[in-house]
Design a protein around this motif. Sequence first.
Motif: not given
Length: 353
Positions: A313-320, A350-353
């Motif tokens: 979820x964090x990756x999706x929020x950060x990487x727009x 997070x690295x794997x996501x």
Amino acid sequence: MTALRPHAEDQYADELALLAAADDRSRPPGWRLSPQAVVTYLLGDGAKITPKYVGPRRLIEVAVSTLATDRALLLLGVPGTAKTWVSEHLAAAISGDSTLLVQGTAGTPEEAIRYGWNYARLLAEGPSDAALVPSPIMRAMRTGSIARLEELTRVPSDVQDALITILSEKTLPIPELNTETQAQRGFNLIATANDRDRGVNELSSALRRRFNTVVLPVPASADDEVEIVARRVAQLGESLDLPEVPAALDEIRRVVTVFRELRTGMTEDGRTKLKSPTGTLSTAEAISVITNGMALAAHFGDGTLHPADVAAGIVGAVVKDPVSDAVVWREYLETVVRERPDWLAFYRAARDA
């Protein structure tokens, strides 16, 4: 059937009734609570009244006192600073009705602010009161209530100007019927706006003068933001009927820390400068990340919120932006997250996501 998200006046009806019963202060015409009681409803009393907003008391006092005058209120701030949330609760506490709402968009027509027509009746009978379809703002004028207009700066400039007569003269002319609607005592307008999104239409100076502007800031401290996220996550989990997941303040604080560091471009200790992504990384997005993580933990995990549940979820929020934001995120992972021993599980997830 149960509403997925009850209106504020329904969800907090007991608190509003409790405040009204004990409220012996003077109330402006048409108000259900005194200004002091409205502020208590928003900020809580440490006992039976839960806080709806965590932030400077003076800002809420200024907002409430504005609505007791003939000036409209403009809540301004970056996305995710609870502008809509505050406007809803202000309307609920003052009028007992937060549903008189106009959602501003680039396609909002003037009829959404003034009035429209039932064209079947208009063709059959001609212009008449029965054929007229009042806007939410017109209904608020007739009943002496608070109207709400979301994303005012997204509304086309010529449509925005339809508010000028309403806010200055407290009158809405209806030339087709040779009459007008005059606002009853208690009427006012709360508008929200932000200047971070694309498609923004600046307010004219004539319209801006009709508003008193209150800027809602991002939470001042990490502790405040953690409190906001934890409270809203608990409320959302209950309303969505998610299986119970034990409170995970460690993960909430981790998400808040990531968002605050990337938002400000600096680590918490002030030692490392960071690149910021293109998104806003608002408190509302942090709430969404944690809520989604709780759903993952409840339905696909062991019922406990782990770093892996929030990492995606964090990756999706950060990487727009898949190019520039991906670079920002990788640098943050390798230079900051990797160096924190107690964040190793989150780093791997997070690295794997």
